[in-house]
Scaffold this motif. Structure first.
Motif, PDB file in Angstrom:
ATOM      1  N   ASP A 184       0.294  10.338  12.725  1.00  0.00           N
ATOM      2  CA  ASP A 184       0.954  11.426  13.445  1.00  0.00           C
ATOM      3  C   ASP A 184       1.525  12.456  12.478  1.00  0.00           C
ATOM      4  OD1 ASP A 184       3.454  10.525  12.507  1.00  0.00           O
ATOM      5  OD2 ASP A 184       3.932   9.463  14.348  1.00  0.00           O
ATOM      6  N   VAL A 185       2.136  13.483  13.032  1.00  0.00           N
ATOM      7  CA  VAL A 185       2.560  14.661  12.273  1.00  0.00           C
ATOM      8  C   VAL A 185       3.558  14.339  11.163  1.00  0.00           C
ATOM      9  CG1 VAL A 185       4.436  15.208  13.881  1.00  0.00           C
ATOM     10  CG2 VAL A 185       3.378  17.042  12.542  1.00  0.00           C
ATOM     11  N   HIS A 186       4.279  13.229  11.270  1.00  0.00           N
ATOM     12  CA  HIS A 186       5.326  12.895  10.307  1.00  0.00           C
ATOM     13  C   HIS A 186       4.810  12.154   9.069  1.00  0.00           C
ATOM     14  CE1 HIS A 186       8.173  14.162  13.337  1.00  0.00           C
ATOM     15  NE2 HIS A 186       7.632  13.329  14.201  1.00  0.00           N
ATOM     16  N   LEU A 187       3.519  11.872   9.002  1.00  0.00           N
ATOM     17  CA  LEU A 187       2.994  11.027   7.925  1.00  0.00           C
ATOM     18  C   LEU A 187       1.938  11.753   7.092  1.00  0.00           C
ATOM     19  CD1 LEU A 187       2.701   7.653   9.888  1.00  0.00           C
ATOM     20  CD2 LEU A 187       4.516   8.353   8.303  1.00  0.00           C
ATOM     21  N   GLY A 188       2.179  13.022   6.824  1.00  0.00           N
ATOM     22  CA  GLY A 188       1.211  13.814   6.079  1.00  0.00           C
ATOM     23  C   GLY A 188       0.960  13.319   4.664  1.00  0.00           C
ATOM     24  N   THR A 189       2.015  12.953   3.955  1.00  0.00           N
ATOM     25  CA  THR A 189       1.837  12.474   2.574  1.00  0.00           C
ATOM     26  C   THR A 189       1.046  11.174   2.551  1.00  0.00           C
ATOM     27  OG1 THR A 189       3.904  13.514   1.851  1.00  0.00           O
ATOM     28  CG2 THR A 189       3.031  11.758   0.469  1.00  0.00           C
ATOM     29  N   LEU A 190       1.351  10.273   3.456  1.00  0.00           N
ATOM     30  CA  LEU A 190       0.599   9.018   3.545  1.00  0.00           C
ATOM     31  C   LEU A 190      -0.869   9.298   3.862  1.00  0.00           C
ATOM     32  CD1 LEU A 190       0.390   5.943   3.622  1.00  0.00           C
ATOM     33  CD2 LEU A 190       1.148   6.026   6.016  1.00  0.00           C
ATOM     34  N   ALA A 191      -1.130  10.238   4.750  1.00  0.00           N
ATOM     35  CA  ALA A 191      -2.518  10.582   5.089  1.00  0.00           C
ATOM     36  C   ALA A 191      -3.273  11.066   3.854  1.00  0.00           C
ATOM     37  CB  ALA A 191      -2.535  11.651   6.180  1.00  0.00           C
ATOM     38  N   ARG A 192      -2.655  11.952   3.078  1.00  0.00           N
ATOM     39  CA  ARG A 192      -3.332  12.473   1.884  1.00  0.00           C
ATOM     40  C   ARG A 192      -3.589  11.374   0.864  1.00  0.00           C
ATOM     41  NH1 ARG A 192       0.175  16.682   3.259  1.00  0.00           N
ATOM     42  NH2 ARG A 192       1.820  15.915   1.887  1.00  0.00           N
ATOM     43  N   ARG A 193      -2.654  10.442   0.726  1.00  0.00           N
ATOM     44  CA  ARG A 193      -2.844   9.356  -0.249  1.00  0.00           C
ATOM     45  C   ARG A 193      -3.929   8.379   0.205  1.00  0.00           C
ATOM     46  NH1 ARG A 193       3.004   7.949  -3.051  1.00  0.00           N
ATOM     47  NH2 ARG A 193       3.505  10.114  -3.582  1.00  0.00           N
ATOM     48  N   LEU A 194      -4.000   8.093   1.485  1.00  0.00           N
ATOM     49  CA  LEU A 194      -5.079   7.224   1.973  1.00  0.00           C
ATOM     50  C   LEU A 194      -6.436   7.898   1.760  1.00  0.00           C
ATOM     51  CD1 LEU A 194      -3.454   5.862   5.257  1.00  0.00           C
ATOM     52  CD2 LEU A 194      -4.128   4.503   3.269  1.00  0.00           C
ATOM     53  N   ARG A 195      -6.510   9.194   2.024  1.00  0.00           N
ATOM     54  CA  ARG A 195      -7.760   9.926   1.790  1.00  0.00           C
ATOM     55  C   ARG A 195      -8.114   9.953   0.311  1.00  0.00           C
ATOM     56  NH1 ARG A 195      -6.441  15.130   5.723  1.00  0.00           N
ATOM     57  NH2 ARG A 195      -6.921  14.106   7.719  1.00  0.00           N
ATOM     58  N   LEU A 196      -7.117  10.102  -0.536  1.00  0.00           N
ATOM     59  CA  LEU A 196      -7.335  10.068  -1.984  1.00  0.00           C
ATOM     60  C   LEU A 196      -8.015   8.770  -2.394  1.00  0.00           C
ATOM     61  CD1 LEU A 196      -6.783  11.249  -4.868  1.00  0.00           C
ATOM     62  CD2 LEU A 196      -4.567  10.078  -4.773  1.00  0.00           C
ATOM     63  N   LEU A 197      -7.666   7.685  -1.705  1.00  0.00           N
ATOM     64  CA  LEU A 197      -8.236   6.372  -2.004  1.00  0.00           C
ATOM     65  C   LEU A 197      -9.547   6.124  -1.265  1.00  0.00           C
ATOM     66  CD1 LEU A 197      -4.939   4.280  -1.912  1.00  0.00           C
ATOM     67  CD2 LEU A 197      -6.265   4.924  -3.937  1.00  0.00           C
ATOM     68  N   GLY A 198     -10.014   7.130  -0.529  1.00  0.00           N
ATOM     69  CA  GLY A 198     -11.299   6.998   0.146  1.00  0.00           C
ATOM     70  C   GLY A 198     -11.237   6.306   1.488  1.00  0.00           C
ATOM     71  N   VAL A 199     -10.043   6.193   2.074  1.00  0.00           N
ATOM     72  CA  VAL A 199      -9.885   5.529   3.370  1.00  0.00           C
ATOM     73  C   VAL A 199     -10.018   6.572   4.486  1.00  0.00           C
ATOM     74  CG1 VAL A 199      -8.338   4.165   4.815  1.00  0.00           C
ATOM     75  CG2 VAL A 199      -8.372   3.796   2.337  1.00  0.00           C
ATOM     76  N   ASP A 200     -10.842   6.297   5.460  1.00  0.00           N
ATOM     77  CA  ASP A 200     -11.086   7.217   6.574  1.00  0.00           C
ATOM     78  C   ASP A 200      -9.792   7.413   7.366  1.00  0.00           C
ATOM     79  OD1 ASP A 200     -11.930   8.587   8.826  1.00  0.00           O
ATOM     80  OD2 ASP A 200     -13.773   7.422   9.059  1.00  0.00           O
ATOM     81  N   THR A 201      -9.196   8.593   7.245  1.00  0.00           N
ATOM     82  CA  THR A 201      -7.858   8.837   7.792  1.00  0.00           C
ATOM     83  C   THR A 201      -7.796  10.184   8.497  1.00  0.00           C
ATOM     84  OG1 THR A 201      -6.898   7.577   5.948  1.00  0.00           O
ATOM     85  CG2 THR A 201      -5.398   8.948   7.246  1.00  0.00           C
ATOM     86  N   ALA A 202      -7.680  10.149   9.815  1.00  0.00           N
ATOM     87  CA  ALA A 202      -7.454  11.362  10.592  1.00  0.00           C
ATOM     88  C   ALA A 202      -5.954  11.620  10.651  1.00  0.00           C
ATOM     89  CB  ALA A 202      -8.025  11.210  11.996  1.00  0.00           C
ATOM     90  N   TYR A 203      -5.586  12.896  10.759  1.00  0.00           N
ATOM     91  CA  TYR A 203      -4.164  13.268  10.723  1.00  0.00           C
ATOM     92  C   TYR A 203      -3.950  14.490  11.588  1.00  0.00           C
ATOM     93  CZ  TYR A 203       0.000  15.598   8.823  1.00  0.00           C
ATOM     94  OH  TYR A 203       1.205  16.258   8.690  1.00  0.00           O
ATOM     95  N   GLU A 204      -2.916  14.445  12.401  1.00  0.00           N
ATOM     96  CA  GLU A 204      -2.545  15.588  13.229  1.00  0.00           C
ATOM     97  C   GLU A 204      -1.388  16.318  12.561  1.00  0.00           C
ATOM     98  OE1 GLU A 204      -3.965  16.917  15.656  1.00  0.00           O
ATOM     99  OE2 GLU A 204      -5.393  15.410  16.359  1.00  0.00           O
ATOM    100  N   SER A 205      -1.649  17.529  12.077  1.00  0.00           N
ATOM    101  CA  SER A 205      -0.624  18.280  11.346  1.00  0.00           C
ATOM    102  C   SER A 205       0.344  18.994  12.277  1.00  0.00           C
ATOM    103  CB  SER A 205      -1.284  19.309  10.418  1.00  0.00           C
ATOM    104  OG  SER A 205      -2.082  20.210  11.171  1.00  0.00           O
ATOM    105  N   THR A 206       0.066  18.964  13.573  1.00  0.00           N
ATOM    106  CA  THR A 206       1.001  19.507  14.557  1.00  0.00           C
ATOM    107  C   THR A 206       1.310  18.427  15.580  1.00  0.00           C
ATOM    108  OG1 THR A 206      -0.813  20.363  15.912  1.00  0.00           O
ATOM    109  CG2 THR A 206       0.155  21.870  14.304  1.00  0.00           C
ATOM    110  N   ASP A 207       2.417  18.586  16.278  1.00  0.00           N
ATOM    111  CA  ASP A 207       2.830  17.590  17.258  1.00  0.00           C
ATOM    112  C   ASP A 207       2.075  17.825  18.559  1.00  0.00           C
ATOM    113  OD1 ASP A 207       4.039  15.724  18.799  1.00  0.00           O
ATOM    114  OD2 ASP A 207       6.086  16.476  18.549  1.00  0.00           O
ATOM    115  N   ILE A 208       1.006  17.072  18.777  1.00  0.00           N
ATOM    116  CA  ILE A 208       0.188  17.253  19.977  1.00  0.00           C
ATOM    117  C   ILE A 208       0.661  16.392  21.135  1.00  0.00           C
ATOM    118  CG2 ILE A 208      -1.811  17.907  18.593  1.00  0.00           C
ATOM    119  CD1 ILE A 208      -2.977  15.117  19.145  1.00  0.00           C
ATOM    120  N   GLY A 209       1.683  15.557  20.892  1.00  0.00           N
ATOM    121  CA  GLY A 209       2.235  14.731  21.947  1.00  0.00           C
ATOM    122  C   GLY A 209       1.638  13.333  21.970  1.00  0.00           C
TER     123      GLY A 209
END
Length: 243
Positions: free
Chosen positions: A94-119
């Motif tokens: 979710d929108v509050h975990l942007g840094t974690l999303a980028r680090r998982l992607r850095l490690l090659g883990v398939d990670t979708a992330y919502e940069s806005t609060d879609i509810g």
């Protein structure tokens, strides 16, 4: 008519969610006689995403079990590594975990992330549609029935968040293969192919590049590369079997 009374004991790992008065030993709890055990557990603050097993008088039962008077319930934490059957392991944050999303992607883990609060409803629907494990610190979101699967992120510190996710789910790590901006896969690129994204100093100083197949973003070993290398090496050292 007397309400059924059960005795519930929570695993230590779940105490974060449980009121202080119910954290030690098996505590008595009156039920309405019709609610499921899963509903009872969640009403006490514990998302079912964090429950590994529900054991009633020594036998494991499903969350749909209706508690009966006098039963003793042991609520156990999820076993690690946790297996999520039915789809390739991939995540939605979710929108509050942007840094974690980028680090998982850095490690090659398939990670979708919502940069806005879609509810919450939209997040839960995406989790189900794409069969992604929803990672969040929002307990209400994790209680939504539409979720494909979910997990609570226990820490607010990105280092600890990453360590927790890698320990819990044991994803395969393939560093430097995904775009940290959009999650697309990277490919090798020539300087000419990414020239429009390079400033003068970068164009003169670097010759090795990668480019995202999805969004076209260019990557090279720039000023922050050592910090990224440290994150990758720490993950591979702590979780060597994932690489």
């Amino acid at each position: 008519m007397n309400r059924p009374e059960i005795h519930v004991q929570f695993a230590t790992d779940l105490h974060l969610f449980v009121p202080h008065g119910r954290r030690r030993g098996a505590t008595a709890l009156s039920t309405d006689g019709v609610s499921t055990l899963g509903h009872v557990v969640e009403s006490l603050g514990v998302p079912l995403t964090e429950v590994g097993a529900l054991v009633v008088d020594g036998r494991q039962v499903p969350p749909a079990h209706i508690p009966k008077d006098g039963e003793t319930v042991s609520v156990r934490a999820v076993e690690r590594p946790q297996r999520v059957p039915g789809a390739p392991l991939r995540f939605l944050l979710d929108v509050h975990l942007g840094t974690l999303a980028r680090r998982l992607r850095l490690l090659g883990v398939d990670t979708a992330y919502e940069s806005t609060d879609i509810g919450d409803p939209a997040l839960a629907a995406r989790s189900a549609a794409e069969r992604r494990v929803m990672l969040s610190r929002d307990r209400g979101l994790l209680r939504r029935r539409e979720l494909w699967a979910g997990a609570y992120v226990y820490s607010t510190r990105p280092d600890d968040q990453l360590r927790d996710v890698l320990d819990r789910f044991s994803p395969e790590l393939r560093p430097w293969t995904r775009c940290t901006a959009c999650n697309g896969l990277l490919r090798e690129a020539t300087k000419d192919e990414v020239a429009q994204q390079l400033k003068g100093g970068t164009q003169r100083s670097y010759d090795v590049f990668a480019q995202c197949r999805e969004c076209g973003r260019a990557y090279w070993k720039g000023a922050h590369h050592e910090q990224l290398v440290a994150i990758v090496e720490r993950a591979l050292t702590e979780f060597p079997s994932r690489g």
